[in-house]
Motif scaffolding. Sequence first.
Motif, PDB file in Angstrom:
ATOM      1  N   SER A 138      28.637 -15.359 -19.437  1.00 50.93           N
ATOM      2  CA  SER A 138      29.870 -14.633 -19.732  1.00 50.93           C
ATOM      3  C   SER A 138      29.584 -13.543 -20.742  1.00 50.93           C
ATOM      4  O   SER A 138      28.788 -13.723 -21.673  1.00 50.93           O
ATOM      5  N   THR A 139      30.255 -12.411 -20.540  1.00 44.72           N
ATOM      6  CA  THR A 139      30.037 -11.268 -21.429  1.00 44.72           C
ATOM      7  C   THR A 139      31.112 -11.124 -22.496  1.00 44.72           C
ATOM      8  O   THR A 139      31.019 -10.241 -23.343  1.00 44.72           O
ATOM      9  N   GLY A 140      32.127 -11.947 -22.460  1.00 44.29           N
ATOM     10  CA  GLY A 140      33.214 -11.833 -23.426  1.00 44.29           C
ATOM     11  C   GLY A 140      33.756 -13.202 -23.785  1.00 44.29           C
ATOM     12  O   GLY A 140      33.315 -14.237 -23.260  1.00 44.29           O
ATOM     13  N   SER A 141      34.734 -13.176 -24.684  1.00 42.86           N
ATOM     14  CA  SER A 141      35.308 -14.433 -25.168  1.00 42.86           C
ATOM     15  C   SER A 141      36.637 -14.771 -24.508  1.00 42.86           C
ATOM     16  O   SER A 141      37.154 -15.862 -24.707  1.00 42.86           O
ATOM     17  N   ALA A 146      35.307 -14.715 -18.375  1.00 42.16           N
ATOM     18  CA  ALA A 146      34.592 -15.964 -18.103  1.00 42.16           C
ATOM     19  C   ALA A 146      33.881 -15.902 -16.761  1.00 42.16           C
ATOM     20  O   ALA A 146      34.308 -15.206 -15.835  1.00 42.16           O
ATOM     21  N   ASN A 147      32.797 -16.601 -16.678  1.00 36.52           N
ATOM     22  CA  ASN A 147      32.037 -16.704 -15.425  1.00 36.52           C
ATOM     23  C   ASN A 147      31.415 -18.112 -15.372  1.00 36.52           C
ATOM     24  O   ASN A 147      30.687 -18.501 -16.280  1.00 36.52           O
ATOM     25  N   PRO A 148      31.714 -18.873 -14.362  1.00 35.39           N
ATOM     26  CA  PRO A 148      32.588 -18.543 -13.221  1.00 35.39           C
ATOM     27  C   PRO A 148      34.066 -18.591 -13.603  1.00 35.39           C
ATOM     28  O   PRO A 148      34.431 -19.114 -14.652  1.00 35.39           O
ATOM     29  N   GLN A 149      34.893 -18.062 -12.714  1.00 33.86           N
ATOM     30  CA  GLN A 149      36.338 -18.103 -12.884  1.00 33.86           C
ATOM     31  C   GLN A 149      36.956 -18.970 -11.793  1.00 33.86           C
ATOM     32  O   GLN A 149      36.557 -18.911 -10.631  1.00 33.86           O
ATOM     33  N   SER A 166      29.701 -14.934 -10.440  1.00 32.48           N
ATOM     34  CA  SER A 166      28.776 -13.787 -10.464  1.00 32.48           C
ATOM     35  C   SER A 166      27.360 -14.336 -10.640  1.00 32.48           C
ATOM     36  O   SER A 166      27.089 -15.122 -11.563  1.00 32.48           O
ATOM     37  N   LEU A 167      26.472 -13.914  -9.731  1.00 32.79           N
ATOM     38  CA  LEU A 167      25.097 -14.419  -9.737  1.00 32.79           C
ATOM     39  C   LEU A 167      24.105 -13.307 -10.038  1.00 32.79           C
ATOM     40  O   LEU A 167      24.393 -12.115  -9.856  1.00 32.79           O
TER      41      LEU A 167
END
Length: 297
Positions: A138-141, A146-149, A166-167
């Motif tokens: 995840s690139t954010g809080s 979030a990843n995965p969603q 996202s892979l």
Amino acid sequence: MSISGDPNNPYAQPQPNPYGQVPAPQNPVPPQQNPYTQQAPPAQPPGVGYGYPAPGVPAAPTGAPGASGGSGRGASGWLWAVGGVVAASAIWASLLFATGGFSSEPSPDLAGYGYTGDLCAATSMTPFENADYETKKSTGSTSKDANPQHSGAQQKSLDTMWCNVSLQRENAGSSDYSSTWLYNTATLHKKTDPTPEFADGYRSYEKQDTSVGYKVESVAGLGDEAYLVTRNDEGSSSNSSYVILGVRDGWMTYQSTWSSYASSSSSTKPPTSSEVATMLKTSATETLKRLQNSGSR
């Protein structure tokens, strides 16, 4: 006052007919009965009387009104019997309405599948991991980063679940540009049977008037029916692939979509459509087993 025997007594014995003897008629008319005299009813043969047919008239069917004894109690009993049946039928009908026995809505065939609020947790990622893919961090809080969603909703007609992942390739270089997504959805149809429209929904890809075109083929061994949609990327200068797998099992529908792109300068290339199809089918087989064992969460 005249006395008895007096010829002038009109009440005396009748005198001879002055016109002589009148011959008896050839066809004597039987004496008529006095209509005002009470007569005993003629004897009836057995089975003839009130409620019974006269001689020569066919008898009423058994159980029909008037087919009982001469007192009329048979007809009354028959009517009471019919009334009892009608009353019982009305009570039974009311129970069926109350319990939905007369409902025109078909009962959903969910084939044992249950709802889960986290489809990502039920999704098998093993085939993609074996192909050297991993989930991006995840690139954010926030939940949007979030990843995965995952998400889901239980409604009156549908229970819906979805998962987006996202892979990225393991050990990919910092200069590599690629985008790979796996989109999974599962739907429990509780009011409408999806069977009549399921195949046509995927076959319609072949009817699209686009420059790339799509190929649709049936897949054996998954649910009641399954279809694989592959975008025709032959001759394309980009390293991309787009594959959809759709599965119907009873009134449950499941779709897994792979979408990937990699720049021409990337050190890694995305898998072929055939390789993606194998991964999607392997993942779907395990994921559907997990959904059949899942309960409401």
